[in-house]
Motif scaffolding. Structure first.
Motif: not given
Length: 532
Positions: A454-474
């Motif tokens: 239920l999570v892996a198909p989209h999570g493999v893209l979504e979670l790294p993108v969220i991390a990139v947003a967090g990195g930009l916030g840092l």
């Protein structure tokens, strides 16, 4: 500056100037409003910390496990009852309390929740709420100072975002205005409600005197209604206070006087603009309600702060100052500009990831740490929640609405991580940890195969993108730190804020792809894996 005659000032001219500014220079105006969104996210940090302390207390005292276990058991009871079976799947809209659940299915959850309401938990969450209100007032004041400074700079033909950053120092004036409005609200609404509460517990009412009860209700309704009218009047009279603060470089008291004076001297314009503003909000509310009926109500979270608010703020400022705005700028067509924004967004996103790999890796590590912490908390409880019974239909046959909602929510979360990071990176870290803990906690209680399906198909893209947003916030947190120390001027800060907006465009493209996978493909992939 000198004021024009009443004949040369009009609501239509002000709104035309506002629309022209937003059309010609969106990249210089909207980052200020994205910053306002991010600062609002910063207000959630105290509440997130309070919830974290509460959960840690419950886990340490053994009260969290019964709560988790009871929640999972209730979800499984709802699933086995033959209802929609959506369980904990997002967007399912199931009602666990319907359909004749087994007797006592919800009692364990109620008992566990009551047992969890310890003094430590109540104090932690209460402190978090108070902290969120206080930080929200400060963050909202700073955001308003920047946004009004940006629109006034744009109307005057100056660099809007640079002007907005320079206006950030006027946050105390905007805080004063916010406190005045809050005081009006408390006095005119809070006091009548307090009186009504006292009447409700008066001796005649408690004794069962029907006439006294009816009188108490009618009096309370009348007082609250009268108070609501006073609130509307007060907010109308103060409608141009923020504009006055920036245009006249005035303090809180002088801004209020200026707004009152404008309404007194130009009542027709003030009333006309108020009607336009109310009509605009009503129209958007109707549109959002229609979108919500289609499952896409989250669009309102983008339209209101990034379209309606800038238009009305700019219109109010143009009307107050009596200006026509900057001269129109010759621009390419909307299609060409959209394509250019997408190209810039993609290139800026790629450039940021390459140029700030350490920030991105730090954000990814923070998100991963949250996932590990969440999993380590719930996995030892030994409970297993199944996925939804109708996996393939969890979002419906044609999930357009869920797709739009997921994409809008994820982009708003990313915007909060990015621009909230300006507050020294703290909101970015808090947001990453919170989302990570949530994912990990769910992974700890769900069937492993079902969770991955239920999570892996989209999570493999979504979670790294969220991390990139967090990195930009840092990274913006570093910019904020340098600005506080006087090592970054307004031009530098404005440039970083504008660049971040383009990176968010690139992030948005990836999140739209991830959301499409989640809405259209993940349920079918999960159904093939789970046989549901």
């Amino acid at each position: 500056m000198s004021r024009p005659s009443d004949e040369s000032r009009s609501v239509s001219t002000a709104l035309t100037a506002a629309g022209r500014l937003l059309r010609d220079r969106p990249a210089a105006i909207l980052p200020a409003y994205l910053l306002s969104i991010g600062l609002t996210a910063a207000a959630r940090v105290p509440l997130t910390v309070g919830i974290g302390v509460a959960v840690a207390s419950l886990a340490a005292t053994g009260r969290l496990e019964p709560l988790v276990r009871a929640a999972v058991e209730l979800q499984e009871a709802a699933r086995s009852d033959g209802g929609s079976g959506a369980g904990l799947a997002p967007g399912a809209g199931s009602d666990p309390g319907a359909g004749g659940l087994p007797a006592g299915a919800g009692e364990a959850l109620t008992d566990a929740a009551a047992n969890a309401a310890t003094p430590t938990v109540v104090a932690a969450i209460g402190a978090g709420v108070v902290g969120a209100v206080l930080v929200g007032l400060l963050a909202g004041s700073l955001g308003s100072a920047v946004t009004y400074g940006a629109v006034w700079g744009g109307l005057g033909g100056r660099a809007p975002l640079v002007s907005g950053v320079r206006s950030a120092g006027r946050w105390r004036t905007f805080l004063g205005l916010a406190l005045v409005r809050a005081t009006v609200l408390v006095v005119t609404i809070g006091l009548p409600l307090f009186v009504g509460l006292n009447l409700a517990v008066s001796q005649p009412v408690i004794a069962g005197d029907a006439a006294a009860g009816v009188a108490a209700v009618l009096l309370t309704v009348a007082l609250v209604g009268f108070g609501a009218l006073l609130v509307v009047l007060a907010y109308f009279l103060l409608a141009f206070a923020e504009s006055a603060a920036i245009v006249d470089d005035a303090g809180t008291v002088d801004s209020i006087r200026a707004s009152l004076g404008f309404v007194r001297d130009h009542p027709a314009h003030a009333i006309g603009f108020a009607l336009v503003a109310v009509g605009g909000y009503v129209a958007v509310a109707v549109a959002v309600a229609a979108a919500n009926a289609a499952g896409a109500g989250s669009l309102g979270g983008i339209v209101l702060p990034l379209l309606v608010a800038p238009l009305l703020d700019t219109g109010a400022t143009a009307l107050y100052a009596g200006v026509d705005g900057a001269e129109p700028v010759e621009r390419p067509g909307a299609g060409a500009r959209a394509r250019r924004a997408l190209r810039l967004g993609w290139s800026e996103l790629a450039g940021f990831v390459r140029g700030h790999a350490i920030a991105v890796l730090a954000a990814l590590a923070t998100l991963a740490a949250g996932i590990v912490a969440g999993y380590a908390t719930t996995a030892p409880y030994g409970v297993t929640a199944s996925g939804p019974s109708d996996v393939a239909g969890v979002f419906g046959a044609v999930p357009i609405g869920p797709f739009v909602t997921i994409a809008a929510n994820n982009w708003l979360v990313s915007a909060g991580l990015v621009y909230g990071g300006v507050a020294l990176g703290v909101p970015a870290v808090s947001g990453l940890l919170f989302n990570g803990v949530l994912v990990g906690a769910l992974a700890g209680v769900f069937d492993r195969t079902a969770f991955l399906a239920l999570v892996a198909p989209h999570g493999v893209l979504e979670l790294p993108v969220i991390a990139v947003a967090g990195g930009l916030g840092l990274q913006l947190g570093g910019v904020g730190w340098r600005a506080v120390r006087g090592r970054a001027d307004a031009e530098t800060v404005a440039g970083e804020l504008e660049r971040a907006a383009y990176v968010l465009v690139g992030i948005g493209v990836l999140l739209v792809i991830a959301s499409a996978i989640e809405a259209f493909l993940t349920p079918r992939i999960a159904a093939a894996v789970l046989g549901g």
